[in-house]
Scaffold this motif. Structure first.
Motif: not given
Lengths: 228, 228
Positions: B168-171, B173, B190-192, B220, B188
């Motif tokens: 998993t990764a944060d937005n 990253e 981005y999740k939405s 990551k 990079r």
DNA sequence: TGCCAACTGCTTTTTCGTAAGCATATCTGC
DNA sequence: GCAGATATGCTTACGAAAAAGCAGTTGGCA
């Protein structure tokens, strides 16, 4: 390679290091070698460093470390337990530096664009650097990059750059340059005639041109390390 | 390399670390060294860091870690978990065994923008990376970057990136993402909702959006190493 | 918000390293 | 053996760093 005095001093340092883990001060060495002045010690130490037997931090008390010993001393440095030796396993068996392909380099401060360097003579800490990054010849050190002047060369704020000390550079190389004896910057260098141009890799910074006499190359960029 | 005070402090930290696993606070160190002020400790700590014996996080309580110990202390530091191991005596390889802040990581191949990864399962060689770059938890590996898709993030063609495996990764990253089960890229993220966008750091490449189910985070970005 | 730990600035004393200058030795090649 | 380079010895002076102390600020964290 070493004179008698140098060897004697190296032996003494080694002994003290094994004994109490603290290297002797100049005064203690002076006494040990039965001298009346420290200046002789100073020269011997300089010689030992030059020959690569010790490493040290300038202007730091007792900041001496033995890098290697002459062959004939290896045996003499009594290893009473010569024969098979039991070592506790686990992490204890830290592989020697060379085997793991890394070396510790001193970080000599920060370098920025246009702004005087914070300190190029002061070690702030150490970083491990892959030996593949270093050339066998020459001294290396590291600097922390401050600012965005080299952003287009992929050198970001906070990156650690590895520098090989040298006094000359080819056109287009990225170097640490000392301008007018006081301002150190990381820039791309171009020479033509007796003019030197230092170019940032960022359109917001203008190239700057100087008489060659005012610019002194301190080293060239050989590596970069970044942590996220 | 160390003064007496520095050594004493290092010994104390080491002892406490072995004993309760938690490094002492400044106050505890102050008491242990019988000082009346913590500022002295602060400076000793700084000196130890400068000399590469400890590593720490600024502004964090008790964030001290011992990187290596002076030679004579190595023996005294018993590792409780050992598996006695017999080593051939004789030359005794490299006497000053230093714990160095580096580790070897496998380079698992190359990664490029949009192009399927060459091989993420095949070790091409090893690189040494500073342990400071690695977190204690998780597996790490390295990849060689191919192409210029991340150029604006300061990641150039030929750079070696250090990746920590995670799913998993944060937005925002930078991650190694496997798209549609076969194409791995460094982007990079981005999740939405249940859509995932992968963005290159290069205006020439369009961001690409996928259903979350088609994108799999493999790790990551935690570090970068470049040689010139 | 408030506690606690870490950090900074300033001062003083002591220890230590650096440097310059000059006097001997020792070595090396001619 | 001599000249010059190198190594060493000694003295004095200077300046930098280590160490200790106090006070006050900043930052994390609950």
């Amino acid at each position: 390679m070493l004179t008698k005095k140098q060897l004697a001093l190296l032996e003494f340092i080694h002994k003290r290091l094994q004994q109490d883990g603290v290297p002797p001060s100049f005064d203690e060495m002076k006494t040990a070698l039965d001298l009346r002045s420290k200046s002789g010690i100073h020269r011997l130490i300089t010689a030992l460093e030059e020959r690569g037997f010790i490493r040290r931090l300038a202007h730091r008390a007792r900041a001496i470390e033995i890098v290697r010993l002459p062959e004939n001393m290896m045996a003499a440095s009594d290893q009473p337990d010569f024969s098979p030796e039991v070592i506790q396993g686990g992490k204890k068996s830290a592989p020697p530096v060379e085997m793991i392909g890394a070396m510790e380099l001193p970080v000599m401060g920060r370098i920025a664009a246009g702004v005087p360097i914070e300190a190029i003579s002061q070690v702030s800490h150490q970083v491990a650097v892959p030996t593949a990054m270093l050339s066998s010849a020459g001294q290396h050190f590291a600097l922390e990059v401050k600012g965005d002047s080299m952003i287009n060369a992929g050198i970001n704020d906070g990156d650690v750059v590895v520098i090989r000390e040298c006094a000359t550079a080819d056109n287009g190389e990225i170097v640490v340059a000392l301008v007018e004896g006081q301002e150190a910057t990381l820039k791309r260098i171009y020479k033509s005639g007796n003019r030197i141009t230092l170019e940032a890799e960022n359109p917001n910074y203008e190239p700057r041109e100087y008489p060659a006499s005012l610019v002194q190359v301190q080293g060239k960029l050989v590596g970069l390390i970044r942590s996220y």
